[in-house]
Design a protein around this motif. Structure first.
Motif, short mmCIF file in Angstrom:
data_model
loop_
_atom_site.label_atom_id
_atom_site.label_comp_id
_atom_site.label_asym_id
_atom_site.label_seq_id
_atom_site.Cartn_x
_atom_site.Cartn_y
_atom_site.Cartn_z
N UNK A 4 19.92 50.83 41.10
CA UNK A 4 19.82 50.49 42.42
C UNK A 4 18.43 50.90 42.84
N UNK A 5 17.87 52.10 42.49
CA UNK A 5 16.58 52.85 42.91
C UNK A 5 15.54 51.67 42.51
N UNK A 6 15.59 51.06 41.24
CA UNK A 6 14.65 50.56 40.78
C UNK A 6 14.43 49.05 41.53
N UNK A 7 15.75 48.73 42.16
CA UNK A 7 15.64 47.47 42.84
C UNK A 7 15.45 47.49 44.22
N UNK A 8 15.31 48.71 44.70
CA UNK A 8 14.93 49.07 46.19
C UNK A 8 14.08 48.31 46.60
N UNK A 22 20.90 42.84 49.27
CA UNK A 22 22.13 42.65 49.75
C UNK A 22 23.15 43.18 48.45
N UNK A 23 24.15 43.84 48.87
CA UNK A 23 25.19 44.24 47.63
C UNK A 23 26.58 44.04 48.16
N UNK A 40 25.39 53.67 48.35
CA UNK A 40 24.87 52.37 47.92
C UNK A 40 23.81 51.64 48.82
N UNK A 41 24.45 51.64 50.17
CA UNK A 41 23.58 51.14 51.22
C UNK A 41 22.43 51.71 51.41
N UNK A 42 22.18 53.12 51.25
CA UNK A 42 21.12 54.05 51.49
C UNK A 42 19.98 53.72 50.32
N UNK A 43 20.39 53.42 49.24
CA UNK A 43 19.78 53.17 48.03
C UNK A 43 18.94 51.79 48.11
N UNK A 44 19.71 50.85 49.06
CA UNK A 44 19.22 49.62 48.75
C UNK A 44 18.32 49.27 50.11
N UNK A 45 18.43 50.15 51.24
CA UNK A 45 17.52 50.24 52.41
C UNK A 45 16.14 50.10 51.90
#
Length: 58
Positions: A4-8, A22-23, A40-45
């Protein structure tokens, strides 16, 4: 978490530039707790390429 951090998404000048992620999570709260959903939401922000989040712009 590493994935998830790699696709942030990261922006250069403004968070309105995008890109955006979006997840979709499937499962009950017993399967995926509210805490995990928030993480998860924070990691994709979207964040700045400099490492500051868009809240730091103001």
């Amino acid at each position: 978490m590493t994935y998830l951090m790699s696709v942030q998404p990261k922006y250069e000048k403004s968070p309105t530039e995008g890109p955006y992620n979006h997840a979709w999570l499937t499962g009950s709260v017993q399967s995926i707790s509210l805490k995990v959903q928030g993480e998860i939401d924070s990691m994709l922000e979207i964040i700045s390429k400099t490492g500051m989040n868009h809240g730091g712009m103001h």
